[in-house]
Design an enzyme around this catalytic site. Structure first.
Site, PDB file in Angstrom:
ATOM      1  N   GLY A   1     -41.655 -14.049  28.915  1.00 38.65           N
ATOM      2  CA  GLY A   1     -40.950 -13.258  27.923  1.00 38.65           C
ATOM      3  C   GLY A   1     -40.603 -14.072  26.693  1.00 38.65           C
TER       4      GLY A   1
ATOM      5  N   LYS B   1     -38.068 -22.650  28.594  1.00 38.78           N
ATOM      6  CA  LYS B   1     -37.738 -21.517  27.732  1.00 38.78           C
ATOM      7  C   LYS B   1     -37.187 -20.395  28.589  1.00 38.78           C
ATOM      8  CE  LYS B   1     -40.155 -18.384  27.803  1.00 38.78           C
ATOM      9  NZ  LYS B   1     -40.138 -17.082  28.553  1.00 38.78           N
TER      10      LYS B   1
ATOM     11  N   ILE C   1     -33.931 -17.148  27.954  1.00 38.33           N
ATOM     12  CA  ILE C   1     -32.652 -16.747  27.381  1.00 38.33           C
ATOM     13  C   ILE C   1     -31.590 -16.641  28.461  1.00 38.33           C
ATOM     14  CG2 ILE C   1     -33.786 -15.506  25.500  1.00 38.33           C
ATOM     15  CD1 ILE C   1     -33.052 -12.913  26.923  1.00 38.33           C
TER      16      ILE C   1
ATOM     17  N   LYS D   1     -12.553   7.961  23.366  1.00 35.91           N
ATOM     18  CA  LYS D   1     -12.781   9.000  24.377  1.00 35.91           C
ATOM     19  C   LYS D   1     -14.037   8.733  25.212  1.00 35.91           C
ATOM     20  CE  LYS D   1     -15.148  11.990  20.994  1.00 35.91           C
ATOM     21  NZ  LYS D   1     -15.207  13.344  20.421  1.00 35.91           N
TER      22      LYS D   1
ATOM     23  N   MET E   1     -29.456  -8.582  29.859  1.00 38.92           N
ATOM     24  CA  MET E   1     -30.482  -9.274  30.638  1.00 38.92           C
ATOM     25  C   MET E   1     -29.843 -10.376  31.477  1.00 38.92           C
ATOM     26  SD  MET E   1     -33.682  -9.444  27.974  1.00 38.92           S
ATOM     27  CE  MET E   1     -34.795  -9.940  29.295  1.00 38.92           C
ATOM     28  N   GLY E   2     -30.589 -10.782  32.487  1.00 39.02           N
ATOM     29  CA  GLY E   2     -30.091 -11.797  33.411  1.00 39.02           C
ATOM     30  C   GLY E   2     -30.340 -11.373  34.844  1.00 39.02           C
TER      31      GLY E   2
ATOM     32  N   GLU F   1     -28.282  -7.185  34.563  1.00 42.90           N
ATOM     33  CA  GLU F   1     -29.333  -6.335  35.117  1.00 42.90           C
ATOM     34  C   GLU F   1     -29.652  -6.659  36.575  1.00 42.90           C
ATOM     35  OE1 GLU F   1     -33.163  -6.838  33.389  1.00 42.90           O
ATOM     36  OE2 GLU F   1     -33.012  -9.013  33.233  1.00 42.90           O
TER      37      GLU F   1
END
Length: 422
Positions: A78, A199, A201, A239, A247-248, A308
């Site tokens: 990704g 790499k 996130i 209301k 993500m994760g 997630e």
């Protein structure tokens, strides 16, 4: 080419901060040998040629001539903010050593290496993507490098292009591919260095030398800005409850960092759910209780951040997923025991049994049809033709059925009325 805007020009002119040791000529200093966190013996057996590589630190050095070499780069998995700057920095470093050096990018991930699809980076191309997000400069892919044929096809193109080092930018799976490829090339003595660049996130690829993987800081700041906008709208309308999934899948670092920056009403942490042995009902009750407490104070609104992958950390669900995976791997096994097929002995053992004479066989029972005591009521509706067996044929389509005495009857299937068509 389209004219660049002032924002694009300003973005391209930004110079990322570099540590003092990397500002100018550098030298590598080798340290102690490394080892895996666990399963040292098993991993060493799998990677006998690359296990235990020393820690390398960079320090300021003196300029020295270097031989000409080319480098290849792959984006895998990704996308994450910062990928283009990794390529830009590598391009600047390769060209600073010798302008004749070349940097090649393999298209659409590891598949570009196997299929020999690549491009050569130029000044104009790098300048268009410098300091921008995404992986679109060469694209990314998720092809796994695990077959000898793939390794050899990669070696063919690397040799043809004169590439001495291959950099694979990716997460845990991609760096595993890099390890397997490096081990194969080292065992063969091909003389090609394979370098993995962490790499993700998710922020879960780090150690003493790598504080965090690139992309985590930018991703959490971007998410936090969006969550903050939602919270502002939530406080304005007063209301709605907003459930925000971030993500994760295997770690909750993004959810936790965003919660620290935005202060939501509720933030679920997957690792905490697992540590407390919470069930799905426990999570629902926890959220419902928080909603009820705020409602009692007249605050019928709020925000909830949910990672997630939280469902995979619930112990009961985690066990269920493991059992389903085991069933998929071994479809003929259930609960660890072999499933027995229900077949006659004569078929299972392969020894046909003699059939009984017809006179000794049990006669087949004939199902008794219930006697109809009264005529069937008509189902005709106003405006519709009668659909009994006496209905006239209109378009030639018929349906066969049996009446009480077993006779075949044909009934017309009428086309639906125009106002019933979808």
């Amino acid at each position: 080419m389209a004219e660049k805007s002032n924002l694009q020009i300003a973005r391209a002119s930004y110079q990322p901060k570099l540590p003092k040791a990397l500002q100018g000529p550098v030298k590598a200093i080798e340290g102690a040998a490394t080892q895996s966190v666990g399963n040292q013996a098993e991993i060493k057996e799998l990677f006998p040629n690359t296990y235990g590589m020393p820690v390398v630190e960079f320090a300021q050095g003196t300029a020295a001539p270097s031989a000409k070499f080319n480098v290849g780069i792959i984006l895998s998995g990704g996308q994450a903010p910062g990928g283009h700057n990794v390529i830009s920095g590598l391009y600047d470093g390769v060209k600073a050593l010798d302008p004749a050096n070349k940097l090649y990018g393999f298209l659409m991930g590891p598949g570009g290496l196997v299929d020999h699809k690549y491009i050569e980076f130029t000044d104009a191309l790098i300048d268009d993507y410098r300091n921008t997000g995404g992986f679109d400069i060469i694209g990314s892919g998720r092809t796994k490098l695990e077959e000898v044929d793939q390794f050899e096809k990669g070696y063919e193109i690397l040799t043809e292009l004169g590439i001495k080092a291959l950099v694979i930018i990716g997460g845990d799976d991609s760096n595993t591919n890099a390890c397997v490829l490096a081990e194969y090339y080292a065992a063969k003595g091909y003389g090609i260095q394979v370098i993995g660049c962490p790499k993700t996130i998710d922020g879960d690829l780090k150690n003493d030398q790598i504080e965090t993987s690139f992309g985590f800081d930018t991703a959490t700041k971007t998410y936090s800005e969006l969550i903050g906008n939602i919270e502002r709208d939530c406080n304005s309308a007063r209301k709605y409850w907003h459930f925000i999934k971030v993500m994760g899948r295997s770690a909750s670092h993004i959810a936790l960092e965003c919660a620290l920056q935005t202060q939501p009403n509720i933030c679920l942490i997957s690792e905490e759910v697992e540590a407390k042995n919470m069930s799905l009902d426990d999570i629902v009750d926890y959220i419902a209780q928080a909603v009820a407490v705020r409602a009692a104070d007249g605050n019928n609104f709020g925000t909830v951040i949910i990672p997630e992958g939280v469902i995979e950390f619930i112990p009961a669900i985690k066990k269920l997923i493991a059992q389903l995976n085991e069933t998929q791997r071994h479809p003929c096994h259930r609960g660890g025991q072999e499933r027995r097929t229900r077949r006659p002995d004569r078929i299972r053992e392969g020894t046909p049994q003699p059939r009984q004479p017809r006179s000794l066989q049990q006669p087949a029972r004939r199902r008794r049809q219930p006697a109809r005591t009264r005529p069937r009521p008509s189902r005709q509706r106003p405006g519709f033709p009668h659909r009994d067996r006496e209905a006239p044929l209109q378009d030639g389509r018929q349906q066969t059925r049996r009446d009480e005495e077993g006779r075949h009857l044909h009934r017309q299937i009428l086309s639906p009325a125009p106002f019933l068509r979808l």
